[in-house]
Design a protein around this motif. Structure first.
Motif, short mmCIF file in Angstrom:
data_model
loop_
_atom_site.label_atom_id
_atom_site.label_comp_id
_atom_site.label_asym_id
_atom_site.label_seq_id
_atom_site.Cartn_x
_atom_site.Cartn_y
_atom_site.Cartn_z
N VAL A 136 0.81 -1.22 0.00
CA VAL A 136 0.00 0.00 0.00
C VAL A 136 0.84 1.27 0.00
CG1 VAL A 136 -1.98 -1.13 1.07
CG2 VAL A 136 -0.31 0.03 2.50
N ALA A 137 2.15 1.16 0.16
CA ALA A 137 3.03 2.32 0.15
C ALA A 137 3.16 2.88 -1.26
CB ALA A 137 4.41 1.96 0.70
N LEU B 68 8.51 3.43 -1.44
CA LEU B 68 9.10 2.10 -1.59
C LEU B 68 10.55 2.18 -2.07
CD1 LEU B 68 6.11 0.18 -3.24
CD2 LEU B 68 7.00 -0.13 -0.90
N VAL B 69 10.78 3.00 -3.08
CA VAL B 69 12.12 3.15 -3.65
C VAL B 69 13.07 3.74 -2.61
CG1 VAL B 69 13.49 4.40 -5.38
CG2 VAL B 69 11.36 3.27 -6.04
N THR C 201 11.23 -2.56 -8.10
CA THR C 201 12.06 -3.67 -8.61
C THR C 201 13.15 -3.16 -9.56
OG1 THR C 201 10.47 -4.13 -10.37
CG2 THR C 201 10.25 -5.40 -8.34
N ARG C 202 12.81 -2.15 -10.34
CA ARG C 202 13.81 -1.59 -11.25
C ARG C 202 14.95 -0.91 -10.49
NH1 ARG C 202 10.25 1.27 -15.98
NH2 ARG C 202 9.95 -0.60 -17.22
N SER C 203 14.61 -0.08 -9.52
CA SER C 203 15.66 0.70 -8.84
C SER C 203 16.48 -0.13 -7.86
CB SER C 203 15.05 1.90 -8.12
OG SER C 203 14.29 1.48 -7.02
N SER C 204 15.85 -1.08 -7.18
CA SER C 204 16.58 -1.85 -6.17
C SER C 204 17.43 -2.96 -6.78
CB SER C 204 15.61 -2.47 -5.15
OG SER C 204 14.90 -3.54 -5.75
N GLY C 205 16.97 -3.52 -7.88
CA GLY C 205 17.67 -4.64 -8.48
C GLY C 205 17.55 -5.93 -7.69
N LEU C 206 16.69 -5.92 -6.66
CA LEU C 206 16.52 -7.10 -5.81
C LEU C 206 15.33 -7.94 -6.28
CD1 LEU C 206 16.97 -5.44 -2.29
CD2 LEU C 206 18.63 -6.85 -3.54
#
Length: 192
Positions: free
Chosen positions: A117-118, A123-124, A156-161
Motif C-alpha cells: 500500500v506504500a 518504496l524506492v 524492482t527496477r531501482s533496487s535490483g533485488l
C-alpha cells in the motif's frame, strides 16, 4: 539464517510466523526463531505464542553479542528466522544499529519487508535506505489492502533485488506465496 527487516507496521512478525509454520509443518524442516523486536509492546509475546503453537525454539536478543550466541546455539537447525524491530528509513542511527546486529548474525539472506500500500517513491526510498544492511530480497505484504500494484515496478527496477514472497492477509500459515514472475506481472498490470 534469514532476517526480515523493514519499517514499522509492514507485517514482519506475522510474516515470520507464516514462514516458520510453512517450513516446519508443511516441509518438516527444523526451524528456530530469533527476535530482536523488544521495542514494540507485545512483539516478543506475539512471536513466542506462534513458537509455542508450532513447537519451535525461540531466542530473544537485545545486544550484538547475544545475537552471535543465539545464532550459534541454533546452528544445528535447517532454518533460523530472525524478526527485527521496525525502523524508520530516515533514522540513520537505528539503521546502523540494525546493521551491527545483523553483522553478528551473519545472515545468509536479508529480506526487506515492504507494504504493497506504500507509494512508489516511498518504496524506492525505503529500499535505498535499507540497502546498507545488506538486503538480498524484497518481501511484499498487504496485497489484500492495495488497490493497485504498479508501484512495485519502480521498486524492482531501482533496487535490483528479487521479490521473494507475497502476502495477502493475516492468516497463519496461509496468505503467503512464493513470488512468481508471471503472477507478479499479472498483479502489476491489474489482472488480479
Amino acid at each position: 539464517v534469514v532476517a526480515l527487516v523493514g519499517p514499522t507496521g509492514v507485517g514482519k512478525t506475522t510474516t515470520i510466523a507464516k514462514l516458520a509454520a510453512n517450513f516446519r509443518l508443511r516441509e518438516n524442516r527444523r526451524v528456530g526463531l530469533i527476535t530482536v523486536d523488544t521495542y514494540r509492546i507485545a512483539a516478543v509475546e506475539q512471536l513466542r505464542t506462534y513458537a509455542d503453537i508450532i513447537d519451535l525454539p525461540m531466542e530473544v536478543v537485545s545486544t550484538p553479542r547475544e545475537m552471535r550466541e543465539a545464532v550459534a546455539r541454533m546452528r544445528h537447525l535447517d532454518l533460523v528466522l530472525m524478526d527485527t524491530a521496525g525502523r524508520s528509513p530516515s533514522d540513520e542511527v537505528k539503521i546502523q544499529e540494525l546493521k551491527s546486529m545483523l553483522s553478528e548474525a551473519e545472515p545468509n539472506e536479508v529480506h526487506l519487508v515492504l507494504s504493497a500500500v506504500a507509494g512508489s517513491r516511498s518504496l524506492v526510498s525505503t529500499a535505498d535506505k535499507f540497502a546498507s544492511v545488506g538486503t538480498t530480497a524484497i518481501l511484499i505484504t498487504k496485497l489484500d489492502e492495495a488497490t493497485c500494484l504498479g508501484n512495485l515496478l519502480g521498486l524492482t527496477r531501482s533496487s535490483g533485488l528479487p521479490i521473494s514472497y507475497l502476502t495477502d492477509g493475516q492468516n497463519v500459515p496461509d496468505d503467503i506465496q512464493v513470488a512468481q514472475p508471471n503472477r507478479l506481472a499479472q498483479l502489476i498490470l491489474g489482472n488480479i
